[in-house]
Each structure stands twice: as C-alpha cells, then as structure tokens.
Design a protein around this motif. Structure first.
Motif, short mmCIF file in Angstrom:
data_model
loop_
_atom_site.label_atom_id
_atom_site.label_comp_id
_atom_site.label_asym_id
_atom_site.label_seq_id
_atom_site.Cartn_x
_atom_site.Cartn_y
_atom_site.Cartn_z
N ASN A 30 0.83 -1.20 0.00
CA ASN A 30 0.00 0.00 0.00
C ASN A 30 0.87 1.26 0.00
O ASN A 30 0.46 2.31 -0.49
CB ASN A 30 -0.93 0.00 1.22
N LEU A 31 2.04 1.15 0.60
CA LEU A 31 3.09 2.15 0.44
C LEU A 31 4.18 1.47 -0.38
O LEU A 31 4.96 0.68 0.14
CB LEU A 31 3.62 2.60 1.81
N GLY A 32 4.20 1.73 -1.66
CA GLY A 32 5.08 1.00 -2.55
C GLY A 32 6.53 1.43 -2.48
O GLY A 32 6.86 2.48 -1.92
N PRO A 33 7.42 0.64 -3.06
CA PRO A 33 8.84 0.99 -3.10
C PRO A 33 9.04 2.37 -3.71
O PRO A 33 8.47 2.69 -4.75
CB PRO A 33 9.45 -0.11 -3.99
N GLY A 34 9.82 3.19 -3.05
CA GLY A 34 10.09 4.53 -3.53
C GLY A 34 9.08 5.58 -3.11
O GLY A 34 9.28 6.78 -3.37
N ALA A 35 7.98 5.16 -2.47
CA ALA A 35 6.96 6.12 -2.04
C ALA A 35 7.54 7.06 -0.99
O ALA A 35 8.28 6.64 -0.10
CB ALA A 35 5.75 5.39 -1.47
N GLN A 36 7.21 8.35 -1.11
CA GLN A 36 7.69 9.33 -0.15
C GLN A 36 6.68 9.48 0.98
O GLN A 36 5.47 9.52 0.76
CB GLN A 36 7.91 10.69 -0.82
N LEU A 37 7.19 9.55 2.21
CA LEU A 37 6.36 9.71 3.39
C LEU A 37 6.51 11.13 3.93
O LEU A 37 7.63 11.57 4.20
CB LEU A 37 6.73 8.70 4.49
N GLY A 38 5.40 11.80 4.07
CA GLY A 38 5.41 13.15 4.62
C GLY A 38 4.94 13.15 6.06
O GLY A 38 3.86 12.62 6.37
N GLU A 39 5.71 13.74 6.94
CA GLU A 39 5.39 13.74 8.36
C GLU A 39 4.05 14.41 8.64
O GLU A 39 3.21 13.86 9.38
CB GLU A 39 6.50 14.47 9.12
N ALA A 40 3.81 15.58 8.06
CA ALA A 40 2.56 16.30 8.30
C ALA A 40 1.36 15.54 7.75
O ALA A 40 0.31 15.46 8.40
CB ALA A 40 2.64 17.69 7.68
N ASP A 41 1.52 14.99 6.55
CA ASP A 41 0.43 14.24 5.92
C ASP A 41 0.06 13.01 6.76
O ASP A 41 -1.12 12.73 6.98
CB ASP A 41 0.84 13.81 4.52
N LEU A 42 1.06 12.27 7.22
CA LEU A 42 0.79 11.08 8.03
C LEU A 42 0.15 11.45 9.36
O LEU A 42 -0.73 10.75 9.86
CB LEU A 42 2.08 10.29 8.26
N ALA A 43 0.61 12.55 9.95
CA ALA A 43 0.02 12.98 11.22
C ALA A 43 -1.47 13.26 11.04
O ALA A 43 -2.28 12.89 11.90
CB ALA A 43 0.75 14.22 11.73
#
Length: 226
Positions: A30-43
């Motif tokens: 669901n979070l694929g290889p190379g996917a960028q994670l944003g701290e604010a978005d995840l929060a």
C-alpha cells in the motif's frame, strides 16, 4: 506519496502502533517501493501530532524499511535482485539458527506452533487465495523463529520477513500452483516435528534457495537466471 487510507489512531496511542501500521502498509504494497512519506500528511491521516509520527518513522529508518535523502525527504526502500539474494541469505542464517535450537529439545513446541499456519495455508491454497497463502506463509516462518525461544532471533527476523513480502509485490506468490507452496510447508513441519534432523535442515535450505530462484525469474521477466 501514494494515497492510502489510514484509520485515525487514538491520541494516547504509542509511536510503536503507528510504526506497526506503516510496516503493514509497506509489507502489503500500500506504500510501494520509492513512495515518499510526509510527516505532516501522516500525522493528519493518523489523527495525531507530528511527534509520534516522527518517532515511528525513525524506527523504520533504523530497521532499514525507510531511507532518507537530505533535503528531499523519507522514502520506502526499493529492493533489487541483489537485495533479494541478501535477504534470503540472512533468513537462512536466522531461521537455520532457530531450527538448530528447535532440534535441540523444542520439536514438540515447534510442531504445535506451526499447525495453524499450515492449516490456513492449505485452506487458502484450495480456494486460490494467494494473499491468504502469503499471510500464512509469513505466519509459518514467524512461528518457526518464535519456537526457538530466542527474542533476539525474533527481532532479527521481523524486518527480513517484511522485506520478503515486499519482494513478492502485487503478485503475492511465485508459485504457479498454491498447493505446491502449501505442501512444501507441510513437509517442512513434519520434518521439524519428527523427521531426521539432517532432513529438516536440508528442507529449510532448499526452501530458501528455491525461493531465490523463483524470485530471480520473476525479476528477470520469466527468463531463467544466468
């Protein structure tokens, strides 16, 4: 980052709970290889402040499931065929070590612990449920390591098993017949329970080596590995 629907977590939840959900999303693609994670978005998605998210991401960076690029951000790891080979070499060492402990007086414990995953794998194979077979496959190897009674081996195996699922990606399995995958685990469980120790060790090594060859063919588009 790809759009993924995360259920909000309770504000009293720990960073470990968030880390667990991120691991699950990475493992299942669901979070694929190379996917960028944003701290604010995840929060926002988890319904928490940035602090627990930051701590959770740091845990996954330490585990090697995420990597950071300065001035760009944090990303999900991407696995090459060399990574695949290395993952299975490491798993062979860890699960082989667990098997040695099991064969030294913990056979009954392991045989019992492996039963639920084998039963589930066979049932899923009969209905063509590839994802279910993969879940049961992972549960089998988790139970194998846990049966050794070594918390350190369990910790060492966790990330490797997640990476294994990442290797399989959306295909879930490299077996054309899911019943073959289930049968391999039935035979390994029987050997662990009461078979000659050399046979149990040989079956485990063969199982890992065969997985590497299957994945090599998958990565090369179906052509035999050279």
């Amino acid at each position: 980052m790809s759009v993924v629907d995360f259920e909000p977590v309770n504000r009293q939840s720990t960073a470990e709970m968030i880390a667990d959900r991120l691991r699950e999303a990475i493992m299942r693609g669901n979070l694929g290889p190379g996917a960028q994670l944003g701290e604010a978005d995840l929060a926002t998605r988890f319904g928490v402040s940035r602090g627990p998210v930051r701590e959770a991401m740091q845990r996954l960076l330490t585990e090697g499931l995420l990597y950071s690029i300065r001035n760009r951000g944090i990303f999900v790891i991407e696995l090459t065929i060399d990574d695949v080979v290395d993952i299975y070499r490491a798993r062979t060492a860890i699960e082989g070590g667990a098997l040695a402990l099991i064969l030294d007086g913990r056979r009954d414990i392991a045989y019992t612990a492996l039963e639920p995953s084998v039963t589930s794998m066979r049932a899923c194979a009969e209905t063509g449920d590839a994802a279910g077979v993969s879940d049961a496959d992972q549960a089998f190897h988790e139970a194998l390591v846990e049966s050794a009674g070594s918390p350190r081996l369990v910790r060492a195996a966790r990330t490797l098993l997640i990476e294994t699922r990442m290797c399989l990606g959306a295909l879930q399995t490299t077996y054309p017949d899911l019943r073959e995958q289930a049968q391999e685990h039935v035979e390994l469980r029987d050997a662990i329970g009461s078979g000659p120790a050399p046979r149990a060790r040989a079956l485990l090594v063969e199982h890992m080596d065969d997985a590497v060859q299957r994945l090599r063919r998958q990565y090369s588009g179906g052509e035999p590995a050279t």
